[in-house]
Structures are given as C-alpha cells and as structure tokens.
Design a protein around this motif. Structure first.
Motif, PDB file in Angstrom:
ATOM      1  N   SER A  90     -14.144 -34.183 -27.035  1.00  0.00           N
ATOM      2  CA  SER A  90     -14.384 -32.767 -27.318  1.00  0.00           C
ATOM      3  C   SER A  90     -13.307 -32.219 -28.248  1.00  0.00           C
ATOM      4  N   LYS A  91     -12.086 -32.720 -28.123  1.00  0.00           N
ATOM      5  CA  LYS A  91     -11.002 -32.271 -28.992  1.00  0.00           C
ATOM      6  C   LYS A  91     -11.233 -32.720 -30.436  1.00  0.00           C
ATOM      7  N   GLU A  92     -11.667 -33.969 -30.625  1.00  0.00           N
ATOM      8  CA  GLU A  92     -11.979 -34.462 -31.970  1.00  0.00           C
ATOM      9  C   GLU A  92     -13.123 -33.658 -32.581  1.00  0.00           C
ATOM     10  N   GLN A  93     -14.152 -33.408 -31.786  1.00  0.00           N
ATOM     11  CA  GLN A  93     -15.296 -32.626 -32.261  1.00  0.00           C
ATOM     12  C   GLN A  93     -14.855 -31.227 -32.667  1.00  0.00           C
ATOM     13  N   SER A  94     -13.969 -30.629 -31.899  1.00  0.00           N
ATOM     14  CA  SER A  94     -13.464 -29.296 -32.197  1.00  0.00           C
ATOM     15  C   SER A  94     -12.696 -29.265 -33.518  1.00  0.00           C
ATOM     16  N   HIS A  95     -11.870 -30.285 -33.749  1.00  0.00           N
ATOM     17  CA  HIS A  95     -11.118 -30.368 -35.010  1.00  0.00           C
ATOM     18  C   HIS A  95     -12.073 -30.456 -36.203  1.00  0.00           C
ATOM     19  N   ILE A  96     -13.052 -31.323 -36.089  1.00  0.00           N
ATOM     20  CA  ILE A  96     -14.008 -31.523 -37.186  1.00  0.00           C
ATOM     21  C   ILE A  96     -14.832 -30.258 -37.406  1.00  0.00           C
ATOM     22  N   ASP A  97     -15.281 -29.625 -36.323  1.00  0.00           N
ATOM     23  CA  ASP A  97     -16.043 -28.380 -36.443  1.00  0.00           C
ATOM     24  C   ASP A  97     -15.227 -27.307 -37.156  1.00  0.00           C
ATOM     25  N   ARG A  98     -13.948 -27.228 -36.835  1.00  0.00           N
ATOM     26  CA  ARG A  98     -13.062 -26.230 -37.453  1.00  0.00           C
ATOM     27  C   ARG A  98     -12.989 -26.440 -38.967  1.00  0.00           C
ATOM     28  N   VAL A  99     -12.882 -27.699 -39.387  1.00  0.00           N
ATOM     29  CA  VAL A  99     -12.812 -27.994 -40.822  1.00  0.00           C
ATOM     30  C   VAL A  99     -14.128 -27.630 -41.507  1.00  0.00           C
ATOM     31  N   PHE A 100     -15.248 -28.058 -40.936  1.00  0.00           N
ATOM     32  CA  PHE A 100     -16.526 -27.756 -41.575  1.00  0.00           C
ATOM     33  C   PHE A 100     -16.812 -26.255 -41.574  1.00  0.00           C
ATOM     34  N   ASP A 101     -16.370 -25.547 -40.560  1.00  0.00           N
ATOM     35  CA  ASP A 101     -16.501 -24.095 -40.554  1.00  0.00           C
ATOM     36  C   ASP A 101     -15.658 -23.485 -41.679  1.00  0.00           C
ATOM     37  N   GLY A 102     -14.456 -24.003 -41.871  1.00  0.00           N
ATOM     38  CA  GLY A 102     -13.600 -23.542 -42.964  1.00  0.00           C
ATOM     39  C   GLY A 102     -14.232 -23.783 -44.323  1.00  0.00           C
ATOM     40  N   LEU A 103     -14.906 -24.917 -44.461  1.00  0.00           N
ATOM     41  CA  LEU A 103     -15.611 -25.206 -45.718  1.00  0.00           C
ATOM     42  C   LEU A 103     -16.769 -24.228 -45.929  1.00  0.00           C
ATOM     43  N   ARG A 104     -17.562 -24.009 -44.889  1.00  0.00           N
ATOM     44  CA  ARG A 104     -18.707 -23.095 -44.995  1.00  0.00           C
ATOM     45  C   ARG A 104     -18.271 -21.673 -45.334  1.00  0.00           C
ATOM     46  N   ARG A 105     -17.141 -21.267 -44.780  1.00  0.00           N
ATOM     47  CA  ARG A 105     -16.661 -19.898 -44.992  1.00  0.00           C
ATOM     48  C   ARG A 105     -15.872 -19.743 -46.287  1.00  0.00           C
ATOM     49  N   GLY A 106     -15.691 -20.828 -47.022  1.00  0.00           N
ATOM     50  CA  GLY A 106     -14.970 -20.739 -48.297  1.00  0.00           C
ATOM     51  C   GLY A 106     -13.460 -20.683 -48.134  1.00  0.00           C
ATOM     52  N   LEU A 107     -12.949 -21.054 -46.970  1.00  0.00           N
ATOM     53  CA  LEU A 107     -11.504 -21.027 -46.747  1.00  0.00           C
ATOM     54  C   LEU A 107     -10.807 -22.273 -47.271  1.00  0.00           C
ATOM     55  N   LEU A 108     -11.594 -23.325 -47.510  1.00  0.00           N
ATOM     56  CA  LEU A 108     -11.041 -24.590 -47.970  1.00  0.00           C
ATOM     57  C   LEU A 108     -11.682 -24.987 -49.294  1.00  0.00           C
ATOM     58  N   ARG A 109     -10.905 -25.661 -50.103  1.00  0.00           N
ATOM     59  CA  ARG A 109     -11.391 -26.137 -51.387  1.00  0.00           C
ATOM     60  C   ARG A 109     -11.362 -27.664 -51.378  1.00  0.00           C
ATOM     61  N   VAL A 110     -12.439 -28.290 -51.837  1.00  0.00           N
ATOM     62  CA  VAL A 110     -12.515 -29.738 -51.903  1.00  0.00           C
ATOM     63  C   VAL A 110     -11.843 -30.203 -53.198  1.00  0.00           C
ATOM     64  N   VAL A 111     -10.900 -31.136 -53.054  1.00  0.00           N
ATOM     65  CA  VAL A 111     -10.197 -31.696 -54.205  1.00  0.00           C
ATOM     66  C   VAL A 111     -10.342 -33.209 -54.170  1.00  0.00           C
ATOM     67  N   ASP A 112     -10.139 -33.836 -55.319  1.00  0.00           N
ATOM     68  CA  ASP A 112     -10.202 -35.305 -55.385  1.00  0.00           C
ATOM     69  C   ASP A 112      -8.887 -35.945 -55.128  1.00  0.00           C
TER      70      ASP A 112
END
Length: 69
Positions: free
Chosen positions: A47-69
């Motif tokens: 559940s902790k791993e799932q929570s971490h991953i959900d937090r990142v994908f939520d940040g991506l959806r909300r535009g808080l994170l930028r994808v870089v190479d």
C-alpha cells in the motif's frame, strides 16, 4: 516483480525517488517507466508503494511535475 529499483529495500528507494521528483518538480522518462512497470506487473505492490506511485501520477496530472529526458 515488486518495484525493483533496489534489491535491498525497494520501498525506501522508491520513497527517495519520489522525494527527488517532488523536490525538483521533474520526473525522468526512466522514473516514469519504473512506475509503469511496477503498476503493470502481476505481483502486487504494498500500500505504501502504491501510495508513492499514485502521488507521482497525481502530480503529473495536475501539472506539478515536468517530464524530462
């Protein structure tokens, strides 16, 4: 396969990756691929791993994170 970003402590390493992502507001394509692989694997995540991953994908959806190479 449970989030194999580290052989010793996957959750601790995952947590460090998430901390880096949110401190820089950037996620690499490699990070993104690790998360997708973990989500699509047949083994279940803690559940902790799932929570971490959900937090990142939520940040991506909300535009808080930028994808870089």
């Amino acid at each position: 396969m449970v989030m194999s970003v580290s052989a010793h402590s996957p959750d601790a390493t995952l947590e460090k990756i998430v901390e880096r992502i949110f401190s820089t507001h950037q996620i690499t394509r490699a990070d993104q691929q690790r998360f997708m692989t973990a989500l699509l694997s047949k083994d279940s995540l803690t559940s902790k791993e799932q929570s971490h991953i959900d937090r990142v994908f939520d940040g991506l959806r909300r535009g808080l994170l930028r994808v870089v190479d």
